[in-house]
Design a protein around this motif. Sequence first.
Motif, short mmCIF file in Angstrom:
data_model
loop_
_atom_site.label_atom_id
_atom_site.label_comp_id
_atom_site.label_asym_id
_atom_site.label_seq_id
_atom_site.Cartn_x
_atom_site.Cartn_y
_atom_site.Cartn_z
N GLY A 635 0.98 -1.22 0.11
CA GLY A 635 0.27 -0.54 0.14
C GLY A 635 0.64 0.88 0.43
N LYS A 636 -0.23 2.21 0.06
CA LYS A 636 0.96 4.63 0.43
C LYS A 636 -0.25 4.56 0.56
CE LYS A 636 2.22 5.15 -4.06
NZ LYS A 636 2.98 5.74 -5.20
N ASP A 637 0.33 5.72 1.18
CA ASP A 637 -0.28 6.94 1.45
C ASP A 637 -1.80 6.57 2.27
OD1 ASP A 637 1.39 8.35 1.12
OD2 ASP A 637 0.79 8.84 -1.08
N GLY A 638 -1.92 5.22 2.68
CA GLY A 638 -3.55 5.06 2.71
C GLY A 638 -4.66 4.14 2.08
N LYS A 639 -3.65 3.83 0.96
CA LYS A 639 -4.53 2.85 0.13
C LYS A 639 -3.41 1.56 -0.46
CE LYS A 639 -6.49 7.56 -1.87
NZ LYS A 639 -6.21 7.44 -3.01
N ALA A 640 -3.79 0.29 -0.38
CA ALA A 640 -3.86 -0.79 -0.93
C ALA A 640 -3.49 -1.04 -2.83
CB ALA A 640 -5.07 -1.41 -0.93
N LEU A 641 -2.70 -2.02 -2.35
CA LEU A 641 -1.93 -1.68 -4.32
C LEU A 641 -3.51 -2.94 -4.68
CD1 LEU A 641 -0.74 -0.84 -6.71
CD2 LEU A 641 1.12 -2.38 -6.19
N THR A 642 -4.95 -2.34 -4.98
CA THR A 642 -5.17 -3.43 -5.70
C THR A 642 -5.72 -2.89 -6.91
OG1 THR A 642 -6.73 -3.76 -3.83
CG2 THR A 642 -7.75 -4.17 -5.11
N LEU A 643 -5.88 -3.62 -7.94
CA LEU A 643 -6.32 -3.42 -9.82
C LEU A 643 -6.96 -3.89 -10.63
CD1 LEU A 643 -2.47 -4.41 -11.33
CD2 LEU A 643 -3.22 -1.88 -10.07
N ARG A 644 -8.16 -3.50 -10.69
CA ARG A 644 -9.84 -4.08 -11.32
C ARG A 644 -8.94 -5.04 -12.53
NH1 ARG A 644 -11.68 1.33 -12.76
NH2 ARG A 644 -9.38 1.58 -13.84
N PHE A 645 -9.38 -6.49 -12.28
CA PHE A 645 -9.08 -7.06 -13.05
C PHE A 645 -10.61 -7.87 -13.96
CE2 PHE A 645 -5.77 -10.96 -14.03
CZ PHE A 645 -6.27 -10.72 -15.33
N VAL A 646 -10.94 -6.75 -15.35
CA VAL A 646 -12.20 -6.87 -15.88
C VAL A 646 -11.35 -8.81 -16.72
CG1 VAL A 646 -13.17 -6.92 -17.76
CG2 VAL A 646 -12.06 -5.22 -16.30
N VAL A 693 -12.40 1.06 -18.65
CA VAL A 693 -12.97 0.72 -17.73
C VAL A 693 -12.21 -0.69 -17.02
CG1 VAL A 693 -14.60 0.84 -15.97
CG2 VAL A 693 -14.83 2.09 -18.42
N TYR A 694 -10.58 -0.27 -16.89
CA TYR A 694 -10.22 -1.35 -16.33
C TYR A 694 -8.52 -1.18 -16.30
CZ TYR A 694 -7.32 -2.05 -20.68
OH TYR A 694 -6.20 -1.59 -21.58
N ASP A 695 -8.21 -2.03 -15.13
CA ASP A 695 -6.82 -2.15 -15.50
C ASP A 695 -5.92 -2.90 -15.61
OD1 ASP A 695 -6.72 0.25 -13.19
OD2 ASP A 695 -7.13 -0.88 -11.24
N LEU A 696 -6.50 -4.27 -15.55
CA LEU A 696 -5.85 -5.33 -16.35
C LEU A 696 -6.91 -5.99 -17.37
CD1 LEU A 696 -3.84 -7.04 -13.24
CD2 LEU A 696 -2.71 -5.46 -14.55
N ALA A 697 -6.57 -6.51 -18.11
CA ALA A 697 -8.09 -7.10 -18.90
C ALA A 697 -6.68 -8.33 -19.99
CB ALA A 697 -8.11 -6.24 -19.67
N LEU A 698 -7.77 -9.65 -20.43
CA LEU A 698 -7.31 -10.19 -21.63
C LEU A 698 -7.78 -10.19 -22.45
CD1 LEU A 698 -6.70 -12.95 -19.36
CD2 LEU A 698 -5.24 -11.71 -19.74
N TYR A 699 -7.38 -9.51 -23.75
CA TYR A 699 -7.94 -9.81 -25.32
C TYR A 699 -6.81 -10.14 -26.09
CZ TYR A 699 -6.11 -4.45 -25.20
OH TYR A 699 -5.89 -3.77 -25.43
#
Length: 821
Positions: A635-646, A693-699
Amino acid sequence: MSHVGVPRGTVRKRRTLALLTTGVLTIPVLAGCSSGDEEAPRGVAQDIAPTARQAVADGSTVNWAIDALPATFNAFQADADSATTRVTEALLPTLFPMDKAGQPRLNPDYLESAKVIEREPKQVVLYKLNQQAVWSDGREIGAPDFVAQWRALRGKDSAFWTARNSGYERIEKIERGADDLQVRVTFSKPYGDWRSLFSPLYPKEITGSPETFNDGARTTLKNTAGPFVLRGVSKADGTVTLARNPRWWGDKAKLDTLVFRAVAPKDRTKALTDGTVDVADVDPSTADRITLARRDRGGNGQPLTHGPGADVSPAAALYSYAVAHGSDEKAAEAEQAARAKNRKAVLAYAAEQKALRDFAVRKSLEPAYTQLALNGESGPLADDRVRRAVARALDREELARTVLGPLGLPAKPLGSHLALAGQPGYADGSGALGEQNEKEARALLADAGWTRGGALQQPKDTKAGSEAEKKGEKEGEEGADADTGEEKKTTGGAEKEENAEKKDAEKTDKDAEKTDKDAEKADKDAEKDEGKADKASRDEEDSAASRDEGLYIVGEDDKPAAYAPAATGTSAVPALAPARHAAFQSAALLRQAAAVLGEDGAVAAQDKQPGGAAGAYAPAGTPAPAPAAAKGQLGKDGKALTLRFVLPSGPGSQSLRTVGDKIAAMLEKIGIGTEITKVPDESYFKDHIASGVYDLALYSWPASAYPATDGRPIYAKPEPATDGSLLVEQNYTRVGTDHIDQLFDRAAGELDEKAARDLMKQADARIWAAAGSIPLYQRPQLVAVDKKLANVGAFGFAAPRYQDIGFKNRQAAGSSADRKK
C-alpha cells in the motif's frame, strides 16, 4: 474457438501528427535478445487434411459455422468483423494473401506480376493483371477499380464512411499502364507495405460513390470476382449462401454451394450433432467430446465412462435404487423422477456422442495472440515501475502451458508484439523487459513507494482521518474566522480540555497495559504452540479469500454494473476496533472454547486480523480492521495496491478466466491485490476495454504480414483531445512513446524488407520496455470438421482456398442433411 476478447474488426486508421523527439524511453538493451541473422523459430503446421484436387469430388454443400451474420460486407467500415472477412475472402480479389509462413504471396488468379519499378524520384509500383480476371458481370478488372478504391479510402473525402486508410493516403496518382491490363501506382512518399493495398479489391460500382460505399455494400455484393458469388442472405435462418461462380477463370470450385451459418459458440456441439454444420471452430470441451466419441467407437455397446451419470458410484446407484423402491412414497416418487431424468440425459448424450464420431478435430495455432493489457492512463499503472513489476511477476511459461499444454500444442510464450513464431520478422524481444523475477518485481514496487503496511499509513502531512474529514475541518476553521472572536476563544478552551482528557486517557491506558502483561505473555506462549500446519492452512484460506472478496459478476448480484475502484485505506466513518489487550483476551477465550468443544484450537483468520476481534470500541478515526487476506498486500498513503481485473463471463471464455485466476495468484505473491470483475461477453470489449474501464484485462490481436502498418495504431502514443479525453486509436492500454511512433513510421517508409524488419524489432523491444502489453501465448485453433472433408480445418496463417474444399470422394459427397438421414 470463440473470438471473445478479439476487437471487433481489424480496421486500421493512420494518424497524421508531427513526430516529437522528446520523452524517448531510455532503457538498456532495447534491440531485443535475438540477432538479425537468427533463423525464425518454426510455427505450428496447418491441419486441413490436404488432398489433391483430383481426389476431391465435385458437387454437394458445406455448412460452415460463424459467430453471427456479417454486420457489413464492406471490409473497410468500422463494424467489419471476422464474418465479413470469412465471406469476402471467397467473393473478392485478395492480391497478396498470407501463406503458411505468414508472408504475403502474389495471387496468380489475379496478378501476373506486381513489383516496384522505380524508387527515385518517387516510388512506382506496376501491377500486371491476369488477362482472364473479370467481375461476375463480365467486365474486366482494371485501373478504374483501383482508382475508385483509392479515392474512397485516401481520407480526403469525408463523405466516405471508412475506418481504414492506411497506405492509401501515400498514393499520389494511379494510371493505366501500357495496356488495360497494367496499373501504374505512384506514391508521394515511400511505402514498404504496398502489398497490403487493394485487398480486398471492390468493383468501382461500389467504391465509386459514397452512397454505394456506405450503404450499398453493407447488405449485398452484386458484383464479385471470386470462386463463388453471393446467392443470398437470410436473417431468419441466419445464413449467407454462396454459389459456384460460373465466370470464374481459375480452378473450378469443388462445392456447388457454401453456406455460412450463424451459430453461437455455446450451440456448436448441438449444431454438429444434429447435422446443421460441417465445419465449426470449437472450444476445448467440445474438442474433448469429439476425441472421446472417436475413442469409444469400438466400445461394443458398453456404457460410456463419461457424461451424465458416469461419476455415480455403485454405492450411490444402489442407494438411489433403494430410495426409488422404498416405503417412503414421497421420496420414492422424487427419486424415480430424478432417475428418469438422468436416463433421458444419458440416452441423449450417447446419441450426441454417436453423431460426433463423424467429426475430426483439426488443430493448429491461430494467427492471433492473447495479451495481458495494463491500462496506463491513470491509477497505480500510470507508473511504469508498477507496470514492469506486474510483468516481472508473471510466469508466462506456466500460463502458456495452462492453455496450450492440454491440447497437445507447443506451450511456449510469445516473444513479440509484431510477429508470431514462424513469421520471418519474429524475434523474442522480451529481454528488454526482463524475465520473471519476484524479488526484482518487489524492488520496483518499493521504488514506486508501495510498501507493506503502506495501506495503514496516512498520506504525508495528513493527520488521522480521511481527506474528506481534513477538508471539512479546514472549511470549518475558515467559517470560524469569519465569525466573532468569542467563538475562537471557546474553541481554544475546548482544546485545553481535550488535552487534559487525553493525558488522563494515556495514564489509564498505561495502567491497563501493566495489568494485562501476564495475560499477554500467556497468550503469546499459547500462540507458539499452534503449529506450522495450521499456519499454512490459514494462509491458503486467506489467499483464496482475498481473491474471492474482490470478485463479482456483473448482472448476477446487487452490485452496480459500472464499478468504482475498491474502497481502501482509512474509512471516513468512525470504526469499531478493539484495544490491544482485548484482542489477546479474545484469542485466548476462543482457544479455550475450541478445547472444550474438541476442536483443533487454531485461531480463525478473522480472529487474527490487525486490530483483533470486532465489536470493541476504539477512538474515533481509528482505521477499520484490514481483512486477514490483505496482510501481505502492499500500500501507499493509506491505500492498498489493488487492480481492477476485467474478464469475460461467457461459457466460451473459460480459458481466459483460468489464466486470469493464475495471474491474480502470481500478483498476490508480490503484494498486489486484484478485484476480478466478470462481465458479459457481448459488452466485454466495447464497454470495458475500449472505454478504458479496467486496470488489467485479457484480449487478443490478430497477426499481420504488415506490422508497420497494422501495428502502429495499436501501439501509437495517445493524444489529448480538445475535450480533455485521449485519442487512443486502437491503443487501449493508453501506453506509448514518441520513439515507438517514429520507428513505426520509418519502417512503413522503408522499401528494404530486412531493414524494415530490424526497425520493427527495435519497436517491439521498446513496446516490451513500456510494459503496457504483455504477450502471453498464441491462441489455439480447434476446428471440428466432417472427417470426409478435405482442404479445410485449422488453416493457421494461410488464407483458405475455397475452390479446393470438398468431400474426398463421391460416395462421401453430400450435404449435412443427407448425412443425417
